[in-house]
Write an enzyme that holds these catalytic residues in place. Structure first.
Site, short mmCIF file in Angstrom:
data_model
loop_
_atom_site.label_atom_id
_atom_site.label_comp_id
_atom_site.label_asym_id
_atom_site.label_seq_id
_atom_site.Cartn_x
_atom_site.Cartn_y
_atom_site.Cartn_z
CB SER A 48 -0.93 -0.10 1.29
OG SER A 48 -1.92 0.87 1.11
CG ASP B 286 -7.34 -2.07 -2.91
OD1 ASP B 286 -7.82 -1.41 -2.25
OD2 ASP B 286 -6.23 -2.38 -3.05
CG HIS C 100 -5.55 -2.47 0.45
ND1 HIS C 100 -5.00 -1.94 -0.63
CD2 HIS C 100 -5.01 -1.95 1.58
CE1 HIS C 100 -4.14 -1.16 -0.26
NE2 HIS C 100 -4.03 -1.27 0.87
#
Length: 285
Positions: free
Chosen positions: A116, A230, A260
């Protein structure tokens, strides 16, 4: 599927905004390592959430190191803030230097694995040629976000006026992973926070776009693994990066049904089944 828990050793390293908490999962002294994997976590979380991934990597023959980014976990710095643009990459550079000098990691190949926001930090460090590394793994990297019109207006002006003003990050924790137990653990974790500064938000938005625009010049062997469903970052940005990057350098795979956090998905064995052979093909004994 998961390996027995193994508690990392903790040390401190001077970072841009204060001390960084660094964690090591070494191999037994009699075991020669294939390489070192340095984990870089995402926004609002901390390195301690990657114990299972570290165990998997160790079982494949890799030394594992991680650190809490500034303003996160047990590291110093204002929660959810960055000292200045570039300070997250500078911290990564410091950890890389210390890892290269560590007796367990010296002379071994080094792989960066960023998730991320951590994936974006890794991507910017590589794009800027901050330090030479041998390979990278990007997990659902924050290469694209979807701010609304009001947020766009605020982010166009506030970073210059109040870069360290912190607000709620607006992320819906229910979409962290498809595993309800993982979501509950995330919500109950006292080291997880929901803060983000205006300056950090603006940096993520601008640098994610920049990374995609520069993908054609990518030169570090990279495995890009991202979630197709996501709700926290744009899967389409990862897809766009993969289309533009040299095919001989970047291998990409989208897990269409996953949320995610692909390493916390109920079917994360699919992720490991791609990660393991990719690493071993490059760093076998």
């Amino acid at each position: 599927m998961s390996q027995p828990p193994f508690q990392p050793t903790r040390s401190d390293l001077q970072g841009e905004a204060g001390m960084l908490a660094v964690y090591d999962w070494p191999l037994p002294d009699v075991t020669p390592g294939l390489g070192t994997v340095l984990l870089v976590h995402g926004l609002g979380e901390h390195a301690g959430r990657y114990g299972e991934l570290a165990a998997q990597l160790r079982s494949w023959g890799f030394i594992v190191r991680a650190y809490d980014q500034q303003g996160h976990g047990q590291s110093e710095g204002a929660r959810g803030d960055m000292l200045h643009p570039g300070s997250l990459q500078a911290d990564l550079g410091r950890v890389i230097d210390a890892t290269r000098q560590h007796p367990h990691s010296a002379n071994l190949p080094l792989v960066l694995l960023g998730h991320s926001m951590g994936g974006l930090v890794v991507a910017r460090a590589l794009a800027e040629q901050l330090r030479p590394v041998d390979a990278a793994v990007l997990s659902s990297p924050a290469l694209g976000a979807s701010p609304n019109v009001l947020q766009k207006l605020l982010l166009a002006t506030l970073p210059k006026l109040a870069p360290h003003l912190c607000v709620d990050n607006g992320l819906d924790a229910n979409f962290v992973a498809r595993d309800a137990a993982e979501v509950q653990a995330y919500k109950a974790d006292p080291r997880v926070h929901r803060r983000i500064s205006i300056g950090l938000a603006a940096w993520i938005l601008s640098q994610g776009t920049r990374t995609v625009e520069e993908a054609a010049r990518w030169s570090v062997p990279t495995l890009l693994l991202y979630a197709g469903d996501d709700h926290l970052v744009q899967a389409g940005a990862s897809a766009a990066f993969a289309r533009s990057a040299p095919a001989e350098v970047v291998q990409a795979h989208c897990f269409e049904a996953m949320y995610h956090e692909i390493f916390h998905d109920p079917e994360r064995e699919q992720v490991y089944s791609l990660l393991k052979p990719w690493l071993l093909a490059r760093f076998s004994a």
